[in-house]
Design a protein around this motif. Structure first.
Motif, PDB file in Angstrom:
ATOM      1  N   THR A 630       0.832  -1.207   0.000  1.00  0.00           N
ATOM      2  CA  THR A 630       0.000   0.000   0.000  1.00  0.00           C
ATOM      3  C   THR A 630       0.864   1.252   0.000  1.00  0.00           C
ATOM      4  O   THR A 630       0.602   2.211  -0.737  1.00  0.00           O
ATOM      5  CB  THR A 630      -0.926   0.001   1.224  1.00  0.00           C
ATOM      6  OG1 THR A 630      -1.764  -1.152   1.179  1.00  0.00           O
ATOM      7  CG2 THR A 630      -1.786   1.255   1.249  1.00  0.00           C
ATOM      8  N   THR A 631       1.907   1.258   0.838  1.00  0.00           N
ATOM      9  CA  THR A 631       2.799   2.413   0.897  1.00  0.00           C
ATOM     10  C   THR A 631       3.486   2.637  -0.441  1.00  0.00           C
ATOM     11  O   THR A 631       3.602   3.775  -0.922  1.00  0.00           O
ATOM     12  CB  THR A 631       3.838   2.208   2.006  1.00  0.00           C
ATOM     13  OG1 THR A 631       3.165   2.025   3.268  1.00  0.00           O
ATOM     14  CG2 THR A 631       4.772   3.411   2.125  1.00  0.00           C
ATOM     15  N   ALA A 632       3.940   1.543  -1.079  1.00  0.00           N
ATOM     16  CA  ALA A 632       4.608   1.663  -2.376  1.00  0.00           C
ATOM     17  C   ALA A 632       3.655   2.194  -3.437  1.00  0.00           C
ATOM     18  O   ALA A 632       4.033   3.042  -4.264  1.00  0.00           O
ATOM     19  CB  ALA A 632       5.164   0.303  -2.803  1.00  0.00           C
ATOM     20  N   ARG A 633       2.429   1.727  -3.443  1.00  0.00           N
ATOM     21  CA  ARG A 633       1.457   2.192  -4.432  1.00  0.00           C
ATOM     22  C   ARG A 633       1.151   3.675  -4.237  1.00  0.00           C
ATOM     23  O   ARG A 633       1.039   4.427  -5.209  1.00  0.00           O
ATOM     24  CB  ARG A 633       0.179   1.355  -4.330  1.00  0.00           C
ATOM     25  CG  ARG A 633      -0.978   1.845  -5.190  1.00  0.00           C
ATOM     26  CD  ARG A 633      -0.621   2.003  -6.657  1.00  0.00           C
ATOM     27  NE  ARG A 633      -0.264   0.735  -7.275  1.00  0.00           N
ATOM     28  CZ  ARG A 633       0.050   0.619  -8.555  1.00  0.00           C
ATOM     29  NH1 ARG A 633       0.101   1.690  -9.334  1.00  0.00           N
ATOM     30  NH2 ARG A 633       0.365  -0.563  -9.062  1.00  0.00           N
ATOM     31  N   THR A 634       1.040   4.101  -2.994  1.00  0.00           N
ATOM     32  CA  THR A 634       0.782   5.523  -2.714  1.00  0.00           C
ATOM     33  C   THR A 634       1.934   6.385  -3.215  1.00  0.00           C
ATOM     34  O   THR A 634       1.734   7.429  -3.845  1.00  0.00           O
ATOM     35  CB  THR A 634       0.572   5.735  -1.211  1.00  0.00           C
ATOM     36  OG1 THR A 634      -0.478   4.877  -0.746  1.00  0.00           O
ATOM     37  CG2 THR A 634       0.208   7.185  -0.907  1.00  0.00           C
ATOM     38  N   LEU A 635       3.159   5.937  -2.928  1.00  0.00           N
ATOM     39  CA  LEU A 635       4.346   6.661  -3.389  1.00  0.00           C
ATOM     40  C   LEU A 635       4.385   6.703  -4.918  1.00  0.00           C
ATOM     41  O   LEU A 635       4.635   7.759  -5.526  1.00  0.00           O
ATOM     42  CB  LEU A 635       5.591   5.976  -2.822  1.00  0.00           C
ATOM     43  CG  LEU A 635       6.970   6.546  -3.132  1.00  0.00           C
ATOM     44  CD1 LEU A 635       7.953   6.148  -2.029  1.00  0.00           C
ATOM     45  CD2 LEU A 635       7.521   6.045  -4.470  1.00  0.00           C
ATOM     46  N   HIS A 636       4.148   5.553  -5.542  1.00  0.00           N
ATOM     47  CA  HIS A 636       4.200   5.461  -7.003  1.00  0.00           C
ATOM     48  C   HIS A 636       3.164   6.383  -7.648  1.00  0.00           C
ATOM     49  O   HIS A 636       3.467   7.105  -8.613  1.00  0.00           O
ATOM     50  CB  HIS A 636       3.960   4.017  -7.430  1.00  0.00           C
ATOM     51  CG  HIS A 636       3.807   3.835  -8.902  1.00  0.00           C
ATOM     52  ND1 HIS A 636       4.867   3.918  -9.781  1.00  0.00           N
ATOM     53  CD2 HIS A 636       2.698   3.587  -9.673  1.00  0.00           C
ATOM     54  CE1 HIS A 636       4.424   3.712 -11.014  1.00  0.00           C
ATOM     55  NE2 HIS A 636       3.121   3.518 -10.969  1.00  0.00           N
ATOM     56  N   ASP A 637       1.939   6.374  -7.119  1.00  0.00           N
ATOM     57  CA  ASP A 637       0.879   7.203  -7.698  1.00  0.00           C
ATOM     58  C   ASP A 637       1.213   8.684  -7.566  1.00  0.00           C
ATOM     59  O   ASP A 637       0.942   9.475  -8.476  1.00  0.00           O
ATOM     60  CB  ASP A 637      -0.459   6.896  -7.018  1.00  0.00           C
ATOM     61  CG  ASP A 637      -0.998   5.517  -7.381  1.00  0.00           C
ATOM     62  OD1 ASP A 637      -0.479   4.910  -8.343  1.00  0.00           O
ATOM     63  OD2 ASP A 637      -1.922   5.045  -6.698  1.00  0.00           O
ATOM     64  N   TRP A 638       1.787   9.071  -6.424  1.00  0.00           N
ATOM     65  CA  TRP A 638       2.147  10.487  -6.219  1.00  0.00           C
ATOM     66  C   TRP A 638       3.211  10.908  -7.227  1.00  0.00           C
ATOM     67  O   TRP A 638       3.104  11.980  -7.831  1.00  0.00           O
ATOM     68  CB  TRP A 638       2.625  10.687  -4.787  1.00  0.00           C
ATOM     69  CG  TRP A 638       2.975  12.110  -4.452  1.00  0.00           C
ATOM     70  CD1 TRP A 638       2.121  13.096  -4.066  1.00  0.00           C
ATOM     71  CD2 TRP A 638       4.289  12.685  -4.457  1.00  0.00           C
ATOM     72  NE1 TRP A 638       2.809  14.262  -3.834  1.00  0.00           N
ATOM     73  CE2 TRP A 638       4.139  14.041  -4.066  1.00  0.00           C
ATOM     74  CE3 TRP A 638       5.559  12.204  -4.750  1.00  0.00           C
ATOM     75  CZ2 TRP A 638       5.229  14.907  -3.956  1.00  0.00           C
ATOM     76  CZ3 TRP A 638       6.645  13.058  -4.654  1.00  0.00           C
ATOM     77  CH2 TRP A 638       6.482  14.386  -4.256  1.00  0.00           C
ATOM     78  N   LEU A 639       4.232  10.082  -7.417  1.00  0.00           N
ATOM     79  CA  LEU A 639       5.266  10.421  -8.399  1.00  0.00           C
ATOM     80  C   LEU A 639       4.692  10.452  -9.814  1.00  0.00           C
ATOM     81  O   LEU A 639       5.051  11.321 -10.620  1.00  0.00           O
ATOM     82  CB  LEU A 639       6.405   9.401  -8.328  1.00  0.00           C
ATOM     83  CG  LEU A 639       7.381   9.532  -7.162  1.00  0.00           C
ATOM     84  CD1 LEU A 639       8.378   8.378  -7.180  1.00  0.00           C
ATOM     85  CD2 LEU A 639       8.118  10.869  -7.204  1.00  0.00           C
ATOM     86  N   ARG A 640       3.800   9.538 -10.115  1.00  0.00           N
ATOM     87  CA  ARG A 640       3.175   9.515 -11.441  1.00  0.00           C
ATOM     88  C   ARG A 640       2.397  10.804 -11.684  1.00  0.00           C
ATOM     89  O   ARG A 640       2.481  11.403 -12.760  1.00  0.00           O
ATOM     90  CB  ARG A 640       2.240   8.314 -11.540  1.00  0.00           C
ATOM     91  CG  ARG A 640       1.495   8.179 -12.872  1.00  0.00           C
ATOM     92  CD  ARG A 640       0.303   7.275 -12.713  1.00  0.00           C
ATOM     93  NE  ARG A 640      -0.610   7.797 -11.694  1.00  0.00           N
ATOM     94  CZ  ARG A 640      -1.492   7.061 -11.046  1.00  0.00           C
ATOM     95  NH1 ARG A 640      -1.582   5.770 -11.277  1.00  0.00           N
ATOM     96  NH2 ARG A 640      -2.293   7.614 -10.147  1.00  0.00           N
ATOM     97  N   ASP A 641       1.661  11.255 -10.664  1.00  0.00           N
ATOM     98  CA  ASP A 641       0.887  12.487 -10.822  1.00  0.00           C
ATOM     99  C   ASP A 641       1.798  13.700 -10.985  1.00  0.00           C
ATOM    100  O   ASP A 641       1.444  14.662 -11.671  1.00  0.00           O
ATOM    101  CB  ASP A 641      -0.023  12.681  -9.614  1.00  0.00           C
ATOM    102  CG  ASP A 641      -1.111  11.625  -9.516  1.00  0.00           C
ATOM    103  OD1 ASP A 641      -1.371  10.950 -10.545  1.00  0.00           O
ATOM    104  OD2 ASP A 641      -1.687  11.457  -8.434  1.00  0.00           O
TER     105      ASP A 641
END
Length: 646
Positions: A630-641
């Motif tokens: 979950t933490t990795a997905r949150t980080l990944h989505d923020w960088l993607r945005d």
């Protein structure tokens, strides 16, 4: 199971209870199928671990079709090292197994039952690495069945081996868990084989507990004896001792164990140790041979997790005769680095006379004294004094005050590949257990998405200088990242205290004209705040407990931690143009009822500079250790945005 009861055993009235009831996937299709087979089916949304809900469910059973049998199938797994288990992780596994079974036993005491069948697991009989909570839950079911039989009530607990291809727990295992299963000597049940075993078990009139297993004894024969469950060892022929073959010059010879390795010169021993490490790593991961073990790839990238890392350490300790820290694989991120450390242990003086004759360098002397004082203060519960011991040691170790003075330091360690922009460079915490492995649980879910690296700070081993100033360590980190990535775009991340360092490095990179794409701090507390006082106290009171998981708190690591904490004691962040995200833990670290603590009303970390803030599941530790995906997905989505890249 429902199909089998209807088609094989002629059951005509089924009450199927689960938390989702008729909303469970496939419920409608199953209902239609069972009705076509001549049964009447009721799906009920009921958490059987809730006694009031269960009583209501049983009260609704029509008198003309009374309850005559119970089959309890529910279960949850939450695997991890025993020292990682929290009260919440115990409850999540024990509740659907033990609580639900007990409520079914007690609530049906007035019913005339002909069957009370519990689906247990062999984990409670054989033992299962990483499943202490699950094993305990199933052992309770086994005991409950015997308790009911002793009271003259029907009961059968089936401690199953794994099932596969049925949508159950074994189908949800990750790659490393599948490797452990494949190498365990247990062959999974198919649905057909499992139901056949069920019928055979139910035909046994006198057994309250049976253990249905499918064994592959030949694969078990290749395992070390200590890995074979004790109750099965009589069935398995002992494996022949493995021999490590070493080729030196034009002569080939066999070298086994500590004696053989110690008799080699350093270069030959390094070759032998590399063969050994690659061979054992391949065995742990379930490879057919060592060809898939790249000596320069990080263990996390090769597929190791906390359980397999400890297993590799145990195998190497048995093969070499060396006393190895439980954190061996965490401290040395690649097979090559691990071999260097093992070879050093063989060449280091070990007898008292040699140690007495060897000069004591300042770093070692300071480290030994600090460890003794700090450990004593923790043992007697003097946490404030323990903190003072550490902080007073800062500045006593040899240090570098310029990046140019760094001659021995870790470089970037690659933990995973991905093709999305930018790469992620993680800075581990600067705590006593700092390790590249801190980022493995974050890197694993990001594989295939974005490349992930880790960069340890120098000073945590005896051959490294510790940082003497914030400016020096920031410059060292910035240079290392720019050099090793060779112009490729990247984002920075810092875990815990490493977050302050990541922010400081981002500040310096802006000054150099080579900014990071973004900075993500993972539950980083800023020195000098009430929130930091809370987290520091919690970490100190649990230090000795976590030694069982991460190994001994050595003086070298303690003094390195003290040095870095001291450097950032007076450091203050300034606003940067680089986008910044603070990922905060949403849960308190579980406390100890014997040691009450004061928690501020606003206990989550806050920073005085502009940044995005997102709360993620878990506490300071478990947000990565248990909730890394979950933490990795949150980080990944923020960088993607932030980058506009999908």
């Amino acid at each position: 199971m429902a199909r089998h009861l209807v088609t094989r055993h002629g059951v005509r009235h089924l009450l199927l209870a689960g938390r989702r009831g008729p909303a469970a996937p496939g419920a409608g299709t199953l209902t239609a199928e069972l009705i076509d087979a001549g049964a009447r089916v009721t799906f009920a949304a009921c958490d059987v671990a809730d006694r009031d809900a269960l009583d209501g469910l049983l009260a609704g059973i029509p008198a003309e079709h009374p309850l005559t049998g119970v089959v309890h199938l529910a279960g949850v797994v939450d695997d991890g090292l025993v020292t990682d288990l929290t009260p919440a992780r115990l409850d999540s596994v024990l509740r659907p197994k033990a609580d639900a079974a007990w409520h079914l036993h007690d609530a049906t005491s007035g019913h005339d039952l002909s069957a009370f069948v519990l689906f247990s697991s062999a984990a409670g009989v054989l033992g299962s690495p990483g499943q202490a909570n699950y094993a305990a839950a199933n052992a309770f079911l086994d005991a409950l069945a015997q308790h009911r039989r002793a009271a003259g009530l029907p009961a059968l607990s089936l401690a199953w081996g794994p099932w596969q291809g049925t949508g159950g727990m074994a189908d949800a295992l990750d790659a490393s868990a599948r490797v452990r299963l494949d190498g365990s000597g247990l062959r999974p049940f198919t649905a057909e084989a499992g139901l056949e075993a069920l019928d055979r078990a139910m035909a046994e009139p006198d057994a309250p507990l049976l253990v249905p297993l499918r064994l592959t004894l030949r694969s078990a024969e290749a395992m070390p004896v200590e890995r074979i469950p004790a109750v099965l060892r009589g069935l398995v022929r002992a494996a022949a001792p493995r021999r490590t073959s070493v080729r030196a010059g034009n002569h080939a010879g066999d070298r086994t164990g500590a004696t053989g390795l110690a008799g080699l010169d350093s270069a030959a021993r390094e070759t032998a140790l590399l063969e050994l490490v690659r061979a054992e790593a391949a065995r742990v991961l379930g490879h057919s041979g060592p060809d898939g073990i790249d000596a320069d790839r990080a263990f996390g990238e090769l597929g190791f997790d906390s359980l397999t890392s400890v297993e590799l350490r145990n195998r190497l300790a048995a093969a070499t005769g060396l006393r190895l820290q439980p954190t061996l694989v965490f401290d040395h991120p690649t097979p090559t680095a691990l071999v260097t450390a093992l070879n050093r242990q063989f060449t280091a003086p070990t007898d008292e006379a040699a140690r007495a004759a060897a000069p004591t360098d300042p770093a070692t002397a300071v480290a030994g004294a600090v460890e003794a004082l700090y450990r004593h203060a923790l043992t007697v519960g003097r946490y404030e004094q323990a903190a003072k011991v550490l902080m007073n040691s800062a500045g006593l170790r040899p240090a570098f005050t310029s990046a140019d003075q760094v001659t021995s330091a870790p470089g970037l360690v690659k933990l995973g590949d991905g093709d999305q922009y930018p790469a992620l460079v993680g800075l581990p915490s600067t705590s006593v257990w700092a390790s590249d492995q801190e980022y493995v649980s974050l890197a694993r879910p990001l594989r295939g998405l974005r490349s992930t690296y880790s960069l340890m700070m120098p000073g945590f081993t005896a051959d490294e200088l510790v940082a003497g100033s914030v400016e020096a360590v920031v410059e060292h980190a910035a240079r290392t990242i720019l050099r090793d990535l060779d112009g490729a775009p990247f984002a920075l991340s810092g875990r815990s205290s490493g977050g302050s360092l990541a922010y400081a490095v981002a500040t310096r990179l802006e000054e150099l004209g080579t900014p990071a794409v973004g900075v993500v701090m993972l539950d980083t507390y800023l020195a000098g705040t009430p929130q930091t006082d809370y987290i520091v106290h919690v970490m100190e009171e649990r230090s000795l407990e976590r030694e069982t998981e991460f190994g001994r708190m050595t003086g070298m690591r303690l003094t390195a931690m003290a040095s870095y904490f001291s450097l950032f004691e007076t450091w203050h962040p300034r606003p940067v143009d680089t986008p910044v995200l603070l990922l905060r833990a949403s849960e308190l670290i579980p406390g100890d009822s014997d040691r009450p603590r004061t928690v501020p009303d606003e206990w989550q970390t806050v920073w005085p500079v502009p940044m995005d803030v997102i709360d993620v599941p878990g506490d300071h530790h478990s947000m990565l250790e248990q909730h890394g995906e979950t933490t990795a997905r949150t980080l990944h989505d923020w960088l993607r945005d932030r980058t506009g890249r999908a």
